[in-house]
Scaffold this motif. Structure first.
Motif, PDB file in Angstrom:
ATOM      1  N   UNK A   1      10.483   2.272 -11.030  1.00  0.00           N
ATOM      2  CA  UNK A   1      10.134   3.210 -10.160  1.00  0.00           C
ATOM      3  C   UNK A   1       9.726   2.596  -8.659  1.00  0.00           C
ATOM      4  N   UNK A   2       9.755   3.263  -7.651  1.00  0.00           N
ATOM      5  CA  UNK A   2       9.572   2.894  -6.581  1.00  0.00           C
ATOM      6  C   UNK A   2       8.247   2.037  -6.303  1.00  0.00           C
ATOM      7  N   UNK A   3       7.165   2.715  -6.740  1.00  0.00           N
ATOM      8  CA  UNK A   3       5.762   2.076  -6.659  1.00  0.00           C
ATOM      9  C   UNK A   3       5.755   0.831  -7.458  1.00  0.00           C
ATOM     10  N   UNK A   4       6.144   1.047  -8.696  1.00  0.00           N
ATOM     11  CA  UNK A   4       6.106  -0.020  -9.550  1.00  0.00           C
ATOM     12  C   UNK A   4       6.856  -1.314  -9.020  1.00  0.00           C
ATOM     13  N   UNK A   5       8.025  -1.105  -8.640  1.00  0.00           N
ATOM     14  CA  UNK A   5       8.781  -2.267  -8.118  1.00  0.00           C
ATOM     15  C   UNK A   5       7.943  -2.832  -6.830  1.00  0.00           C
ATOM     16  N   UNK A   6       7.581  -1.972  -5.954  1.00  0.00           N
ATOM     17  CA  UNK A   6       7.047  -2.375  -4.626  1.00  0.00           C
ATOM     18  C   UNK A   6       5.752  -3.311  -4.967  1.00  0.00           C
ATOM     19  N   UNK A   7       4.990  -2.853  -6.111  1.00  0.00           N
ATOM     20  CA  UNK A   7       3.844  -3.774  -6.524  1.00  0.00           C
ATOM     21  C   UNK A   7       4.242  -5.081  -7.016  1.00  0.00           C
ATOM     22  N   UNK A   8       5.162  -4.987  -7.620  1.00  0.00           N
ATOM     23  CA  UNK A   8       5.635  -6.122  -8.444  1.00  0.00           C
ATOM     24  C   UNK A   8       6.232  -7.211  -7.342  1.00  0.00           C
ATOM     25  N   UNK A   9       7.168  -6.917  -6.374  1.00  0.00           N
ATOM     26  CA  UNK A   9       7.553  -7.564  -5.376  1.00  0.00           C
ATOM     27  C   UNK A   9       6.343  -8.085  -4.547  1.00  0.00           C
ATOM     28  N   UNK A  10       5.491  -7.431  -4.181  1.00  0.00           N
ATOM     29  CA  UNK A  10       4.426  -7.649  -3.359  1.00  0.00           C
ATOM     30  C   UNK A  10       3.473  -8.701  -4.015  1.00  0.00           C
ATOM     31  N   UNK A  11       3.023  -8.726  -5.323  1.00  0.00           N
ATOM     32  CA  UNK A  11       2.198  -9.547  -5.968  1.00  0.00           C
ATOM     33  C   UNK A  11       0.837  -9.393  -5.752  1.00  0.00           C
TER      34      UNK A  11
ATOM     35  N   UNK B   1      -2.761 -10.494   0.709  1.00  0.00           N
ATOM     36  CA  UNK B   1      -1.903 -11.163   1.593  1.00  0.00           C
ATOM     37  C   UNK B   1      -1.622 -10.477   2.933  1.00  0.00           C
ATOM     38  N   UNK B   2      -1.038 -11.125   4.125  1.00  0.00           N
ATOM     39  CA  UNK B   2      -1.007 -10.196   5.402  1.00  0.00           C
ATOM     40  C   UNK B   2       0.291  -9.361   5.043  1.00  0.00           C
ATOM     41  N   UNK B   3       1.369  -9.648   4.077  1.00  0.00           N
ATOM     42  CA  UNK B   3       2.405  -8.989   3.777  1.00  0.00           C
ATOM     43  C   UNK B   3       2.018  -7.848   3.012  1.00  0.00           C
ATOM     44  N   UNK B   4       1.044  -8.314   2.060  1.00  0.00           N
ATOM     45  CA  UNK B   4       0.574  -7.200   1.140  1.00  0.00           C
ATOM     46  C   UNK B   4      -0.357  -5.936   1.676  1.00  0.00           C
ATOM     47  N   UNK B   5      -1.062  -6.449   2.613  1.00  0.00           N
ATOM     48  CA  UNK B   5      -1.695  -5.464   3.366  1.00  0.00           C
ATOM     49  C   UNK B   5      -0.942  -4.484   4.322  1.00  0.00           C
ATOM     50  N   UNK B   6       0.202  -4.971   4.820  1.00  0.00           N
ATOM     51  CA  UNK B   6       0.999  -4.023   5.492  1.00  0.00           C
ATOM     52  C   UNK B   6       1.672  -3.129   4.374  1.00  0.00           C
ATOM     53  N   UNK B   7       1.780  -3.800   3.347  1.00  0.00           N
ATOM     54  CA  UNK B   7       2.676  -3.037   2.261  1.00  0.00           C
ATOM     55  C   UNK B   7       1.975  -1.937   1.852  1.00  0.00           C
ATOM     56  N   UNK B   8       0.568  -2.162   1.558  1.00  0.00           N
ATOM     57  CA  UNK B   8      -0.287  -1.305   0.761  1.00  0.00           C
ATOM     58  C   UNK B   8      -0.423  -0.171   1.797  1.00  0.00           C
ATOM     59  N   UNK B   9      -0.450  -0.261   3.131  1.00  0.00           N
ATOM     60  CA  UNK B   9      -0.616   0.700   4.080  1.00  0.00           C
ATOM     61  C   UNK B   9       0.702   1.631   4.057  1.00  0.00           C
ATOM     62  N   UNK B  10       1.780   1.084   3.952  1.00  0.00           N
ATOM     63  CA  UNK B  10       2.919   1.993   3.778  1.00  0.00           C
ATOM     64  C   UNK B  10       2.896   2.738   2.748  1.00  0.00           C
ATOM     65  N   UNK B  11       2.222   2.229   1.485  1.00  0.00           N
ATOM     66  CA  UNK B  11       2.283   2.904   0.361  1.00  0.00           C
ATOM     67  C   UNK B  11       1.502   4.108   0.380  1.00  0.00           C
ATOM     68  N   UNK B  12       0.363   3.852   1.061  1.00  0.00           N
ATOM     69  CA  UNK B  12      -0.878   5.024   1.212  1.00  0.00           C
ATOM     70  C   UNK B  12      -0.221   6.187   2.332  1.00  0.00           C
TER      71      UNK B  12
END
Length: 193
Positions: free
Chosen positions: A164-174, A178-189
């Motif tokens: 599912x989307x949240x699962x694969x996003x978390x897996x890809x982010x790791x 990280x700078x990328x992870x911080x941006x992605x978690x903001x998108x998810x929220x």
């Protein structure tokens, strides 16, 4: 198939037939949820620098244009999209197959509309060719609940990993740290707000 964890450096995003017309055929998931999840996948792939391969089928005749969210988020991938003329299994289209192979990635994050026609056959072919494939079930859908269930079952039985989307996003982010992870978690929220 390997159980190697997917990440931005070893995976490619493949989007099949996320078109205005095909989304209109989906009844197994709300259209706004499907669109939101697909957009999130494209944003994450862009942030992580993942290759994005996009394809459409019969744009001018039946299925309409690629959804505007993808055009805005991934304009280069949209410009390079493979426009098929009715070939059901996108992997049977030489240009599409070449584009997937040219990513150089053996881990494929795949989402398509509809799952029971447009997603299933390329997913099965990719697994047969030795790719590791995760199909993002909630970034696609089918005209009926039974069609969706049968497609997901058949793919899983053939070795496709379902996610599912949240699962694969978390897996890809790791890591959210990280700078990328911080941006992605903001998108998810923002996506769940």
């Amino acid at each position: 198939m390997s159980e190697q964890r997917f990440n931005g450096a070893n995976a490619a995003l493949v989007l099949i037939d996320h078109q205005e017309g095909t989304i209109g055929w989906v009844n197994s998931i709300a259209h706004d949820v499907l669109r939101k999840n697909t957009a999130l996948l494209a944003r994450v792939a862009t942030i992580l620098g993942m290759p994005i391969v996009m394809t459409s089928s019969m744009e001018a005749f039946v299925q309409g244009p690629i959804i505007k969210e993808l055009v805005e988020i991934a304009p280069e991938a949209h410009a390079r999209r493979i426009q098929r003329m009715g070939i059901i299994n996108a992997m049977d289209d030489g240009d599409f197959a070449a584009a997937v192979h040219d990513t150089g990635r053996r881990n494929i994050v795949l989402a398509g509309v509809t799952n029971d026609v447009c997603t299933i056959f390329p997913a099965l072919t990719l697994v047969e060719e030795g790719f590791n494939v995760q199909v993002v079930a909630d970034a696609g859908g089918s005209p009926s609940a039974i069609g969706e269930e049968m497609a997901l079952r058949r793919m899983e039985q053939a070795g496709v990993m379902l996610t599912a989307t949240n699962q694969i996003v978390a897996e890809l982010t790791g890591s959210w740290s990280t700078e990328e992870g911080g941006r992605i978690v903001q998108l998810m929220m923002a996506a769940v707000a």
